[in-house]
Design an enzyme around this catalytic site. Structure first.
Site, short mmCIF file in Angstrom:
data_model
loop_
_atom_site.label_atom_id
_atom_site.label_comp_id
_atom_site.label_asym_id
_atom_site.label_seq_id
_atom_site.Cartn_x
_atom_site.Cartn_y
_atom_site.Cartn_z
N LYS A 18 0.85 -1.19 0.00
CA LYS A 18 0.00 0.00 0.00
C LYS A 18 0.88 1.24 0.00
CE LYS A 18 -2.30 1.55 3.72
NZ LYS A 18 -2.06 3.03 3.83
N ASP A 45 -3.37 4.45 -2.00
CA ASP A 45 -4.30 4.89 -0.96
C ASP A 45 -4.25 6.40 -0.81
OD1 ASP A 45 -5.96 5.02 1.27
OD2 ASP A 45 -4.39 4.42 2.67
N LEU A 46 -4.92 7.11 -1.72
CA LEU A 46 -4.91 8.58 -1.70
C LEU A 46 -6.27 9.18 -1.33
CD1 LEU A 46 -2.67 9.34 -4.82
CD2 LEU A 46 -2.00 9.02 -2.42
N LYS A 47 -7.30 8.36 -1.27
CA LYS A 47 -8.62 8.77 -0.77
C LYS A 47 -9.13 10.05 -1.43
CE LYS A 47 -7.78 6.82 3.88
NZ LYS A 47 -6.32 6.52 3.77
N HIS A 49 -11.32 12.96 -2.80
CA HIS A 49 -12.61 13.51 -2.36
C HIS A 49 -12.69 14.95 -2.85
CE1 HIS A 49 -15.62 14.11 1.24
NE2 HIS A 49 -16.14 14.38 0.04
N ASP A 50 -13.40 15.15 -3.96
CA ASP A 50 -13.51 16.48 -4.55
C ASP A 50 -14.71 16.48 -5.50
OD1 ASP A 50 -12.79 19.11 -5.59
OD2 ASP A 50 -10.76 18.69 -4.89
N ILE A 51 -14.86 17.52 -6.28
CA ILE A 51 -15.94 17.55 -7.26
C ILE A 51 -15.71 16.45 -8.30
CG2 ILE A 51 -16.38 19.99 -6.86
CD1 ILE A 51 -14.96 20.54 -9.52
N ASN A 53 -15.49 16.16 -11.56
CA ASN A 53 -14.52 16.37 -12.63
C ASN A 53 -13.09 16.25 -12.13
OD1 ASN A 53 -13.98 17.28 -15.49
ND2 ASN A 53 -12.92 18.90 -14.37
N ARG A 165 -4.72 -5.03 14.20
CA ARG A 165 -3.74 -4.98 15.27
C ARG A 165 -3.60 -6.36 15.92
NH1 ARG A 165 -2.67 -1.09 12.98
NH2 ARG A 165 -2.36 1.06 13.73
N ARG A 195 1.59 -0.21 10.63
CA ARG A 195 2.59 -0.05 11.68
C ARG A 195 2.96 -1.31 12.44
NH1 ARG A 195 -0.32 5.32 13.83
NH2 ARG A 195 -1.99 4.29 12.66
#
Length: 217
Positions: A18, A45-47, A49-51, A53, A165, A195
């Site tokens: 990842k 894994d950049l997630k 979240h925007d409009i 386009n 974990r 981690r």
């Protein structure tokens, strides 16, 4: 160099690598390409979240890097989710697009603080159904929501589960956590383990021990 060496060291014991925001912010697309010849699946894994386009453009660029999985925030809404899927399919039909539901660092009280309806399991289920209906391949959820989502969405929908974990591990900033064996038995498709491996004195041994506990040699 350290990240590349770590990935090569862990290759015999893990199912993929990842690449997250910290690494991408430092090294960008060239950093992602650095892992390509290891032969390991890559989860970017950049997630996003925007409009719609903007997300479509970002997904198009990310899919062009040859990654196997990339993610967006389900809270971006139906138009954004559909735009992300369409963009990815247009570049690489094999790239899986999954949606983040509720971050595993959030508890029920945190949802109220940001104006979302809890409890977390209900919000996760709402967003997961939305993602499924918009054509996404799966979602990111905590292990505590696996049973509900499997019952609602079936066996093929990808459930990518962070907040893993092993017994005795430091919880760090995670709230909704579970051990790897329990999460796997509950029906997780992919376990995301950071981690407990990367911060271990011997990362390869830590990864090997987790793999063995799951029945992998």
């Amino acid at each position: 160099e350290y990240a590349r060496a770590l990935a090569a060291l862990l290759k015999p014991h893990v199912g993929g690598v990842k690449v997250g925001l910290e690494f991408f912010s430092a090294h960008g697309p060239d950093g992602v390409r650095m892992f390509a010849d290891l032969g390991l699946p890559i989860f970017l894994d950049l997630k996003f979240h925007d409009i719609p386009n903007t997300v479509a453009g970002a997904v198009r660029a990310a899919a062009g890097l040859g990654v196997d999985i990339l993610n967006v925030h389900a809270a971006g809404g139906p138009a954004m989710l559909k735009a992300a899927v369409e963009a990815a399919r247009g570049v690489n039909p094999k790239t899986k697009v999954i949606a983040v539901t509720v971050l595993t660092s959030l508890a029920d009280s945190d949802l109220e603080a940001v104006g979302q309806r809890g409890p977390a399991v209900e919000q996760v289920a709402r967003l997961a159904r939305l993602a499924r209906d918009c054509g996404l391949d799966g979602v990111v959820c905590s292990a505590h929501e696996i049973a509900v989502l499997r019952a609602a969405l079936g066996p093929e929908f990808l459930l990518v589960v962070p907040g893993i974990r092993p017994k005795g591990a430091d919880l760090g900033d995670q709230q909704r956590v579970m051990g790897p064996q329990e999460a796997s038995a509950a029906g997780a498709s992919i376990l995301v383990i950071g981690r407990p491996i990367t911060a271990a004195p011997d990362p390869a041994q830590a990864a090997r021990a987790i793999a063995e506990s799951l029945g992998f040699s």
